[in-house]
Each structure stands twice: as structure tokens, then as C-alpha cells.
Design a protein around this motif. Sequence first.
Motif, mmCIF file in Angstrom:
data_model
loop_
_atom_site.group_PDB
_atom_site.id
_atom_site.type_symbol
_atom_site.label_atom_id
_atom_site.label_comp_id
_atom_site.label_asym_id
_atom_site.label_seq_id
_atom_site.Cartn_x
_atom_site.Cartn_y
_atom_site.Cartn_z
ATOM 1 N N ALA A 238 0.852 -1.187 0.000
ATOM 2 C CA ALA A 238 0.000 0.000 0.000
ATOM 3 C C ALA A 238 0.890 1.239 0.000
ATOM 4 O O ALA A 238 1.938 1.266 0.651
ATOM 5 N N ASP A 239 0.482 2.256 -0.743
ATOM 6 C CA ASP A 239 1.302 3.474 -0.818
ATOM 7 C C ASP A 239 0.923 4.502 0.245
ATOM 8 O O ASP A 239 1.492 5.600 0.293
ATOM 9 N N THR B 93 -2.782 -3.305 -13.075
ATOM 10 C CA THR B 93 -3.456 -2.044 -12.783
ATOM 11 C C THR B 93 -3.621 -1.890 -11.273
ATOM 12 O O THR B 93 -3.454 -2.851 -10.508
ATOM 13 N N GLN B 94 -3.989 -0.687 -10.853
ATOM 14 C CA GLN B 94 -4.244 -0.454 -9.435
ATOM 15 C C GLN B 94 -5.364 -1.361 -8.921
ATOM 16 O O GLN B 94 -5.263 -1.918 -7.816
ATOM 17 N N GLU B 95 -6.418 -1.503 -9.696
ATOM 18 C CA GLU B 95 -7.536 -2.348 -9.281
ATOM 19 C C GLU B 95 -7.096 -3.798 -9.113
ATOM 20 O O GLU B 95 -7.493 -4.481 -8.153
ATOM 21 N N GLN B 96 -6.266 -4.288 -10.037
ATOM 22 C CA GLN B 96 -5.783 -5.661 -9.931
ATOM 23 C C GLN B 96 -4.855 -5.829 -8.732
ATOM 24 O O GLN B 96 -4.976 -6.808 -7.983
ATOM 25 N N MET B 97 -3.943 -4.884 -8.533
ATOM 26 C CA MET B 97 -3.004 -5.014 -7.422
ATOM 27 C C MET B 97 -3.705 -5.015 -6.070
ATOM 28 O O MET B 97 -3.236 -5.630 -5.110
ATOM 29 N N ALA B 98 -4.850 -4.353 -5.993
ATOM 30 C CA ALA B 98 -5.604 -4.356 -4.741
ATOM 31 C C ALA B 98 -6.199 -5.718 -4.444
ATOM 32 O O ALA B 98 -6.547 -6.013 -3.292
#
Length: 361
Positions: free
Chosen positions: A140-141, A166-171
Motif C-alpha cells: 500500500a502506498d 493495474t491499481q484495481e488488480q493489485m488491490a
Amino acid sequence: MTAPKKRIVVAMSGGVDSSVTAALLKEQGHEVIGMTMQIWDYSKFTAANGETFGTCCSLDDVYDARRVAQALEIPFYVVNFEKQFQQAVIDDFCDAYFSGRTPNPCVLCNQVLKFDLLLRRARELEADFLATGHYAIIEADGQGGQVLRKGCDESKDQSYFLFTLTQEQMARVRFPLGAMSKDEVREHAARFNLPVAEKAESQDICFVPDGDYVRFLEEERGAGQRDGEIVHVSGQVLGRHRGTYRYTVGQRRGLGIAWHEPLFVVGIDAGKRQVIVGEKPFLERDALIVQQCNWHIPVPGEPLRAACRIRYRHREVPALITALPDGRAEVRFDEAQRGVTPGQAAVFYADDRVLGGGWIS
């Protein structure tokens, strides 16, 4: 206070890494579900003596993944993605070679199969996360987003193959092995007494298990295509070749021509059916253009200083990266680089953090 337990689908390839991933997550108390992708029919690649080639995602690997799931006492599913794999990965692989590019199917497989289709299947099972055995780290950033970092084992780091996330995938994705070395993973495999604890690493492109990509291309698309001339950078015709798809930028062996200095493939003009050769200095490029960029940071409005890796086994080098319209970017190296190959990925780093990347055009 202990962390809440989650339902996690583990992409199980039948190898040590994904098996240890599943075992560790179960040990942590999570509800683990094993899932294996069936993407290719390997029966025709069985050798005459009955041995199979050392590759990932084979039928033997599906069997190994099932054995591990049984040993861990977790549910296990096989999902058939053969059609999608053919369209997204194999067809692109063939198209690239026949148009003069050198593809990177592992990046595409991750992008389309694992972190799109398989992640969707995990969501259909109401899973909180999809976990894989990749050697990379997602953090998490602190501002509601995610950061992709290199795996701690530099020799195994796979962040290069993951730049399309993507951000959605990494979440929704977890990489439990990112902070471990391969030796540590092997130790865990032995501790869990996994049936694949001593299994060797997979090698080569999964759908070209014998390494003969020319044979594969000709079986898929036919032989006798794209034959033409081997041309020196000066314009002098030095010989003939039997297909531009047989050559890649940087290649030295197999040219079959005599010259007073060693020659290398420095370019491929599929339209003219020419393989262009030159001396070693002609391999050097001080800049390149990438397309279909995926940024892990806001698209930079000004030129950005970063390190750039132009192939998996290439060490990043300093560069100035300028975002261009239409999802493109210019990469200008501090020092000229050899082996810049259209079709490969160029990935941008700040220390161990992935900033983004794109496809070399």
C-alpha cells in the motif's frame, strides 16, 4: 490483534512456488482454494521415450497441482482457458514474429490469463484475493493506492513481467513469496512435505517446450513464408534467408554468410522481407519508443529520470523518459544500449519500485 482471515484463490501451476504459496496461506488460517489453468494440449510434445519437456502448465503440472491440493486438503479446480490462450498469447506470438518483432508471451499470459480471466474467476468464487507464486512485492502506498516492487531475491525477481498490472488488480492480488529467496521457498516446501518439493524449475516458453520456436511457428502458420535477402547496413546484399521469423535482433549465429568482421542482426524489415545485418556498433541504440504504456504513477507531465530494463535479464540503466500522446513514451538512454528489440517490454524503475512500462515499437 490478528488479521482477519480471507478467502484466497491460489493460481497453482504445479510447481514449488505456487504450492508453497498455497501452503503458507493455509498455515496462516486463510480459506484457500487451488485453481489451475489448462491452456495448452501438450500430448504432441511427449518425447519418443515417453518423457515430457520441462515446462509450466503441462498436464503433468495439472496433476502435480491436484496432488498438492489434496495433500493440503483444499478445494481444487481446473479452468480451461485454451481458447483464450490461443487468441491472446499464441496468435500474438505468431503475428509478432511474422511482422519482424520478438514477442514476450509471459507478460501477455500474466496480463490476460492470470490477472484478468483468472482473477475474474476468483471473484466469482467470492474470493477476497488471488495469490500467485511470483517473486515480487505489492505494498500500500499510504494514499489508497498500491506500489509494485521487485522481489527481494534479485535472481528471481519477476516484477518485469508484471508491469501491466493495474491499481484495481493489485488491490486484489497477493504475492506471498516476494520477500523470500528461492532457497527459503524450497525449505518451506520440505517443511510442508509437499509432493513437489524437489521438482525442477520450468524452462522455456510453455507452448514451445522443446525450444524450437521456428518449428512451432511453421506448424501454426506454414513454412516457406517471409523468405528474402540478408542485407548489410550499407545496402549490400550478402545472401538469402528462409524466413524473417527465424531471426531476432542481436542474433549472431546461423546467418550463414562470410564477412571480414562478425555480423549481427540489427534490424528486420518484414515488409521487404529483409534481415538487416551489421557490425557490433550497429546494435547500439541511444533511444527507443514504447507503446501501450501502463503507468503505476500519474502520467508524468515532464521528462522523468528513471532506470529502464529492456528485457528480463537486462540490468536497468539510467534513462530520461518522456510521455508522448496515444499511450506512448520515448526512452533516451544515458549510454547507448545493445539489443533493443521491438516486441519486448521496456519497464521503468525508481530503485526497486516499478513506475510503469510499455512495448518497444
